[in-house]
Design a protein around this motif. Structure first.
Motif, short mmCIF file in Angstrom:
data_model
loop_
_atom_site.label_atom_id
_atom_site.label_comp_id
_atom_site.label_asym_id
_atom_site.label_seq_id
_atom_site.Cartn_x
_atom_site.Cartn_y
_atom_site.Cartn_z
N MET A 93 0.85 -1.21 0.00
CA MET A 93 0.00 0.00 0.00
C MET A 93 0.88 1.25 0.00
O MET A 93 1.90 1.30 0.66
N SER A 94 0.44 2.25 -0.75
CA SER A 94 1.20 3.50 -0.80
C SER A 94 0.96 4.30 0.48
O SER A 94 0.00 4.03 1.23
N GLN A 95 1.80 5.29 0.71
CA GLN A 95 1.66 6.14 1.90
C GLN A 95 0.30 6.85 1.91
O GLN A 95 -0.34 6.97 2.95
N ARG A 96 -0.12 7.25 0.69
CA ARG A 96 -1.41 7.95 0.59
C ARG A 96 -2.57 7.04 1.01
O ARG A 96 -3.49 7.47 1.69
N GLN A 97 -2.49 5.80 0.61
CA GLN A 97 -3.57 4.86 0.95
C GLN A 97 -3.62 4.61 2.47
O GLN A 97 -4.69 4.48 3.06
N VAL A 98 -2.41 4.54 3.08
CA VAL A 98 -2.35 4.35 4.54
C VAL A 98 -2.98 5.54 5.26
O VAL A 98 -3.80 5.39 6.17
N LEU A 99 -2.59 6.76 4.82
CA LEU A 99 -3.12 7.96 5.47
C LEU A 99 -4.62 8.10 5.26
O LEU A 99 -5.34 8.64 6.10
#
Length: 510
Positions: A1-7
């Motif tokens: 998962m990308s950082q954006r998806q985590v946030l």
């Protein structure tokens, strides 16, 4: 998962929390939703959100809790049992002004329901923090804190003393000097709630310099502020002569009399209450009110309002009249008796009728002149009917009986007494007959009238116990007349025979 998806997961979680507290806060404004929210366990879900990392979620959670606790004491109890109060008190000292207002609202909502819940707020150390909030730069925070302190203090003297010991009074006095009207109202209300319990607590408020500032606000155009100002002054004045005199020395007369003509009913009522609380203490204070035109102003006020708004004014007239003959005469001269008679006949509530009866008794009890002024308004039969009415409350029966006795024992105006001969029960009748026995031996015109109006005949029909006081009175009356007249009245005859004999006997009367 990308950082954006985590946030994005965290963002969605924050949005969900925000939406939850906002929806609950909105739902809590409608009473029909409260039980459902309670059954769904809303309290335990809101508690952790008070410590949320997002300030708006904290504030909205506190607001929702306040609205729920405000609804009933069960929900307020749940706030206490859920260990939420220490959390609120801690945050109250640390957070921003929006949270402080919401937290103070919760404390107020919990504390208003009972002394036990208010004590729980005191026990968790909230008073010191609320007092600190009275010094906040934001007027809304001051207002919320003053409101909570007032709701705690109103329950009893112990809680009120706790508020005083926390140092609230000098700061509340500063609050009534602030420009914001809403803050002035709440601070005046809190001072009223503190003052009402005891002379000592009222003295604490006086010592903080409250009276002078309250007196200056009597003519403020804001009706809600005037209500609270007049209430606070009343709660101070009621305790003692010294405290009442302090109000007078602050030059509240004659300005307070203008409040009796206010368009707001509560302003009228609270102004009359203040005047009553001062008048009740001494003849000197009552005379001061009379000299300022206070009696006439109160009588006008009673004539222009209805129901419970009349009550303090009615009582004030009774207190003034009770002090002395001259003060009672001042009430009579100002046309107080007809107005009290109207209250006695018009009002539906027994406690208001009882107050009017008591006041009339206080006016009429001094001298025959005072009693006559009451009797000529034809109020005696009304007092008697209220006393004999089975649906009258016990208090109304006691007050009307006492008023009748007070007036009858002084009344020598026989035309007003005669109707009572026909309807009064023995315990009242004895006083009525007693007055006739005092007047008739010395008044020949009254003796003749007493025969022609049928009064003497009615006296012969009274069944009195031999040797009783009532029988003595009847004997005294009978001794005023030739035996022939008394004998005629005692015998059964046809109406024509009775009239012939009676006419003959009356013509022979001196």
């Amino acid at each position: 998962m990308s950082q954006r998806q985590v946030l994005q997961v965290f963002e969605q979680y924050q949005k969900a929390r925000t939406q939850f507290v906002q929806t609950v806060a909105e739902l809590a404004t409608r009473p029909q939703n409260i039980e459902t929210l309670q059954n769904a366990g809303v309290m335990s879900l809101l508690r952790p959100l008070l410590l949320d990392v997002v300030p708006t979620i904290q504030q909205t959670a506190a607001l929702a809790l306040g609205r729920l606790a405000n609804y009933n004491d069960d929900l307020a109890e749940a706030v206490v049992k859920g260990d939420i109060l220490p959390q609120l008190v801690y945050s109250l000292a640390e957070q921003n002004r929006f949270y402080k207002k919401a937290a103070a609202f919760v404390l107020r909502a919990v504390g208003k329901h009972s002394p036990q819940l208010a004590q729980a707020i005191v026990d968790c150390g909230a008073l010191d923090t609320l007092v600190i909030c009275l010094e906040d730069f934001d007027p809304g925070v001051k207002e919320a804190a003053a409101w909570a302190l007032g709701y705690i203090a109103r329950h009893n003297a112990e809680l009120s003393q706790a508020v005083v010991d926390a140092g609230a009074v000098p700061l509340l006095v500063l609050c009534i000097q602030e420009p914001e009207i809403a803050l002035k109202r709440i601070a005046a209300s809190a001072l009223s709630d503190i003052s009402k319990h005891s002379p000592e607590l009222a003295q604490t408020v006086v010592d903080a310099g409250a009276i002078a500032h309250l007196a200056q606000m009597i003519l403020n155009p804001d009706a809600k502020l005037k209500r609270q100002v007049l209430s606070a002054l009343s709660q101070i004045a009621k305790h003692s002569v010294d405290l009442a005199e302090m109000g007078v020395e602050a030059e509240i007369f004659p300005v307070v009399l203008t409040c009796l003509k206010d368009s707001d009913e509560y302003v009228k009522k609270n102004a009359a209450t203040l005047i009553r609380e001062i008048a009740k203490h001494t003849p000197e204070l009552s005379q001061l009110i009379v000299n300022a035109g206070g009696v006439a102003a109160v009588i006008d006020c009673i004539g222009n309002c209805k129901g419970n708004v009349r009550l303090p004014g009615i009582m004030m007239l009774g207190y003034v009249a009770a002090h002395s003959e001259n003060l009672a005469m001042a009430v009579i001269i100002s046309k107080g008796v007809p107005q009290l008679s109207i209250c006695l006949s018009e009002e539906r509530e027994d406690h208001i009728k009882a107050a009017a009866a008591w006041a009339l008794g206080q006016i009429g009890r001094h001298t025959p002149e005072h009693a006559r002024a009451v009797a000529v308004t034809n109020v005696l039969p009304l007092l008697l009917s209220l006393y004999m009415e089975t649906e009258s409350s016990e208090d109304l029966q006691v007050k009307t009986k006492k008023a009748l006795k007070n007036i009858l024992q002084k009344c020598t105006y026989l035309p007003a007494l005669e109707p009572l001969l026909h309807d009064a029960p023995p315990n009242i009748l004895k006083h009525v007959v007693g007055q006739f026995s005092k007047v008739l031996p010395h008044d020949s015109k009254a003796r003749r009238l007493f025969v022609t109006t049928g009064g003497l005949k009615k006296v012969q029909e009274i069944k009195a116990e031999p040797g009783s006081l009532l029988q003595e009175y009847i004997n005294t009356i009978n001794n005023c007349y030739p035996e022939e007249i008394v004998r005629i009245l005692c015998k059964r005859r046809t109406e024509a025979e009775f009239c012939r004999c009676l006419l003959k006997a009356v013509l022979n009367l001196g």
